[in-house]
Design an enzyme around this catalytic site. Structure first.
Site, short mmCIF file in Angstrom:
data_model
loop_
_atom_site.label_atom_id
_atom_site.label_comp_id
_atom_site.label_asym_id
_atom_site.label_seq_id
_atom_site.Cartn_x
_atom_site.Cartn_y
_atom_site.Cartn_z
N HIS A 270 0.88 -1.19 0.00
CA HIS A 270 0.00 0.00 0.00
C HIS A 270 0.91 1.23 0.00
O HIS A 270 1.72 1.39 -0.90
CB HIS A 270 -0.93 -0.13 1.21
CG HIS A 270 -2.05 0.85 1.28
ND1 HIS A 270 -2.51 1.56 0.21
CD2 HIS A 270 -2.84 1.23 2.33
CE1 HIS A 270 -3.51 2.35 0.60
NE2 HIS A 270 -3.73 2.17 1.88
N HIS A 309 -2.53 -1.99 -9.64
CA HIS A 309 -3.49 -1.37 -8.75
C HIS A 309 -4.78 -2.18 -8.77
O HIS A 309 -5.15 -2.71 -9.81
CB HIS A 309 -3.79 0.07 -9.19
CG HIS A 309 -4.35 0.89 -8.09
ND1 HIS A 309 -5.69 0.89 -7.78
CD2 HIS A 309 -3.75 1.69 -7.19
CE1 HIS A 309 -5.88 1.68 -6.75
NE2 HIS A 309 -4.73 2.18 -6.35
N ASP A 365 2.72 5.59 -6.47
CA ASP A 365 3.98 5.45 -5.74
C ASP A 365 5.20 5.35 -6.63
O ASP A 365 6.33 5.39 -6.14
CB ASP A 365 3.92 4.21 -4.84
CG ASP A 365 2.94 4.40 -3.71
OD1 ASP A 365 2.90 5.51 -3.16
OD2 ASP A 365 2.20 3.46 -3.38
N1 ACO Z 1 4.69 -6.81 -10.32
C1 ACO Z 1 4.55 -8.01 -10.94
N2 ACO Z 1 3.39 -8.65 -11.07
C2 ACO Z 1 2.30 -8.07 -10.54
C3 ACO Z 1 2.36 -6.81 -9.89
C4 ACO Z 1 3.61 -6.19 -9.80
N3 ACO Z 1 3.75 -5.00 -9.19
N4 ACO Z 1 1.13 -6.48 -9.47
C5 ACO Z 1 0.31 -7.47 -9.83
N5 ACO Z 1 1.01 -8.43 -10.48
C6 ACO Z 1 0.48 -9.64 -11.10
C7 ACO Z 1 0.06 -10.65 -10.04
O1 ACO Z 1 1.12 -11.53 -9.74
C8 ACO Z 1 -1.08 -11.35 -10.75
O2 ACO Z 1 -0.54 -12.22 -11.70
P1 ACO Z 1 -1.26 -13.63 -12.02
O3 ACO Z 1 -2.59 -13.26 -12.60
O4 ACO Z 1 -0.34 -14.30 -12.96
O5 ACO Z 1 -1.38 -14.32 -10.70
C9 ACO Z 1 -1.77 -10.23 -11.53
O6 ACO Z 1 -0.73 -9.26 -11.77
C10 ACO Z 1 -2.92 -9.57 -10.77
O7 ACO Z 1 -2.42 -9.03 -9.55
P2 ACO Z 1 -3.17 -9.14 -8.16
O8 ACO Z 1 -2.13 -9.37 -7.10
O9 ACO Z 1 -4.30 -10.10 -8.23
O10 ACO Z 1 -3.76 -7.68 -8.03
P3 ACO Z 1 -4.34 -7.02 -6.72
O11 ACO Z 1 -5.41 -6.10 -7.15
O12 ACO Z 1 -4.69 -8.03 -5.69
O13 ACO Z 1 -3.09 -6.21 -6.13
C11 ACO Z 1 -1.49 -4.51 -5.78
C12 ACO Z 1 -2.87 -4.87 -6.34
C13 ACO Z 1 -1.40 -4.94 -4.30
C14 ACO Z 1 -1.31 -3.01 -5.84
C15 ACO Z 1 -0.40 -5.23 -6.62
O14 ACO Z 1 -0.48 -4.78 -7.96
C16 ACO Z 1 1.01 -5.00 -6.07
O15 ACO Z 1 1.42 -5.73 -5.17
N6 ACO Z 1 1.76 -3.97 -6.59
C17 ACO Z 1 3.10 -3.69 -6.11
C18 ACO Z 1 3.02 -2.88 -4.81
C19 ACO Z 1 2.53 -1.47 -5.06
O16 ACO Z 1 3.02 -0.76 -5.93
N7 ACO Z 1 1.57 -1.05 -4.23
C20 ACO Z 1 1.04 0.32 -4.27
C21 ACO Z 1 -0.37 0.34 -4.79
S1 ACO Z 1 -0.99 1.97 -4.83
C22 ACO Z 1 -1.38 2.33 -3.23
O17 ACO Z 1 -1.75 1.49 -2.47
C23 ACO Z 1 -1.27 3.68 -2.78
#
Ligand code: ACO
Length: 428
Positions: A270, A309, A365
């Site tokens: 987050h 996201h 971010d």
């Molecule tokens: N890098 C690589 N792969 C990713 C990333 C990433 N940053 N984000 C998502 N994916 C992949 C997942 O592994 C998943 O792949 P799959 O379908 O093969 O299993 C797919 O994309 C979907 O991702 P989910 O995890 O299901 O998406 P969710 O909505 O649950 O998570 C989140 C969103 C937590 C923001 C995620 O994208 C992440 O962890 N990002 C990196 C951390 C980040 O930048 N967080 C800040 C978000 S903005 C904020 O909160 C202010």
């Protein structure tokens, strides 16, 4: 032609019974499913939605997001217009009161915030108790929660006057707590608030004031920080806001609820992601190393921090605006070399099938940390800056939840997967 009805007809194939459920605002009520029973002693059908992927937990009039089209609006106003033309305090007022302040309202609001920036001297003593290398976000979680003990009147959550006072105190004191947490880490004296300065200017003063009698913030950096606070001010039902609402739903005071929200924001998935982006860019080190890093991300070794996201499946509009702010800041501070790595990383990722097919774009971010770094903030202060900006949003959502007659204490259901009833061995 059949008549259009705003209902959903469900047939339970276990019993052959059909049910007609009303649809309001594009949603059915999960509690309407409870009437669907397979037998008389069946407690009724549950909806199962881990991590709330498709469940609205409230009605809210604060912030609108259309993730497919990359739209973000506070109280109806597009984020682009607010970030360009309004100050953070005006936007905070808008989030909390529903309308932008007129001249007199803004003067009074600014006066109130400016005159609540001081914190009780005792708070310095427990900041002093933290280790010299304590993470400032940990200090913030602890100290903002501790404020509740200084303001027992905050327990009167259904007294509008008391709520207003606590909201003012929290928005005013967050930068002071943040500045003091930083000064503790670097072993500097605590710089007190300066009432002559703007909200962001005063925060910069509490961060950087040294021997000068009067700290004067650079106007470009002051405005850039204000715009960054605006971009972070609210984002509907995200993880930390949900924490704020959940703790608030138990009728805890707003300081305790905001400590919980700050703790949620601390997480690297987050608000803690801005800090992790910087660490990642430093680890990558040069543009040449990017392809290999991307391959490791695709192999599932780690996440590309600052990408992806839950709701934005198009560009995050805040990331776009932040890139513009970055240019203004770099004109003053000089260009950050890490920016080139970030731009190249973004370019390569956005052409890669892995990221394209999963609709993974840079989020708020991804670029904010590079600006904070250029402005001189240490990396572990990044989530703290996010928390200052998000405070009015948390408070607006907390108050909205509290006054919503449909809301009750937050208490999800579960599907039990443990052992069936069993008994202790008879005593010897
Ligand atoms: N890098 C690589 N792969 C990713 C990333 C990433 N940053 N984000 C998502 N994916 C992949 C997942 O592994 C998943 O792949 P799959 O379908 O093969 O299993 C797919 O994309 C979907 O991702 P989910 O995890 O299901 O998406 P969710 O909505 O649950 O998570 C989140 C969103 C937590 C923001 C995620 O994208 C992440 O962890 N990002 C990196 C951390 C980040 O930048 N967080 C800040 C978000 S903005 C904020 O909160 C202010």
């Amino acid at each position: 032609m059949t008549e259009r009805r705003e209902t959903l007809t469900l047939t339970d194939n276990r019993t052959g019974t059909s049910y007609e459920l009303p649809i309001d605002d594009g949603a059915i009520r999960a509690t309407d499913l409870r009437q669907i029973q397979a037998a008389d002693d069946d407690p009724g059908l549950l909806s199962y939605d881990p991590a709330f992927l498709n469940t609205a937990s409230c009605r809210s009039a604060v912030t609108f997001i259309d993730g497919e089209r990359g739209i973000l609006r506070y109280r109806g106003y597009p984020i682009e217009e607010l970030a360009e033309r309004k100050t953070f305090l005006e936007v905070a007022y808008l989030l909390l009161y529903g309308e932008l302040p007129d001249e007199a309202q803004l003067a009074d609001w600014t006066f109130q915030i400016t005159h609540h920036t001081f914190i009780h001297e005792n708070i310095k003593q427990f900041i002093d108790g933290f280790h010299h290398d304590a993470h400032p976000m940990g200090i913030l979680v602890g100290t903002v929660g501790a404020l509740s003990t200084f303001y027992p009147d905050a327990k009167r959550i259904f007294d509008e006057e008391s709520r207003r006072l606590q909201i003012t105190r929290l928005i005013a004191k967050m930068p002071t707590l943040a500045g003091f947490a930083y000064r503790h880490a670097v072993g500097l004296f605590y710089a007190y608030p300066d009432n002559d300065l703007s909200y962001p200017g005063n925060f910069l003063n509490m961060m950087w004031k040294a021997t000068e009698l009067k700290y004067r913030p650079n106007p470009v950096l002051e405005r850039a920080l204000d715009a960054l606070f605006i971009l972070h001010a609210d984002h509907e039902q995200n993880c930390s806001t949900s924490a704020m609402r959940a703790v608030g739903s138990a009728h805890a005071d707003p300081y305790s609820a905001l400590a919980a929200a700050t703790a949620a924001l601390y997480g690297p998935l987050h608000g803690g992601a801005n800090e992790q982006v910087l660490r990642m860019l430093r680890k990558i080190g040069s543009k040449d190393s990017i392809p290999e890093y991307i391959e490791q991300v695709k192999a599932g070794k780690f996440l590309l921090m600052g990408f992806g996201h839950r709701v934005y499946k198009n560009y995050d509009p805040r990331a776009k605006l932040i890139k513009e702010v970055a240019e203004q800041v770099f004109e003053v501070t000089g260009r950050q070399p890490l920016l080139d790595i970030a731009l190249e990383l973004e370019r390569i990722a956005l052409e890669d099938e892995y990221f394209v097919s999963r609709k993974l774009y840079p989020n708020v971010d991804f670029y904010s940390g590079i600006i904070y770094l250029a402005m001189g903030f240490p990396v572990d202060m990044f989530p703290v800056l996010f928390a200052i900006g998000r405070t009015p949003g948390w408070l607006a959502q907390w108050e909205e939840g509290l006054l919503d007659p449909e809301q009750k204490i937050t208490r999800p259901r579960q599907i039990y997967t443990g052992k069936p009833e069993r008994h202790l061995e008879p005593a010897e």
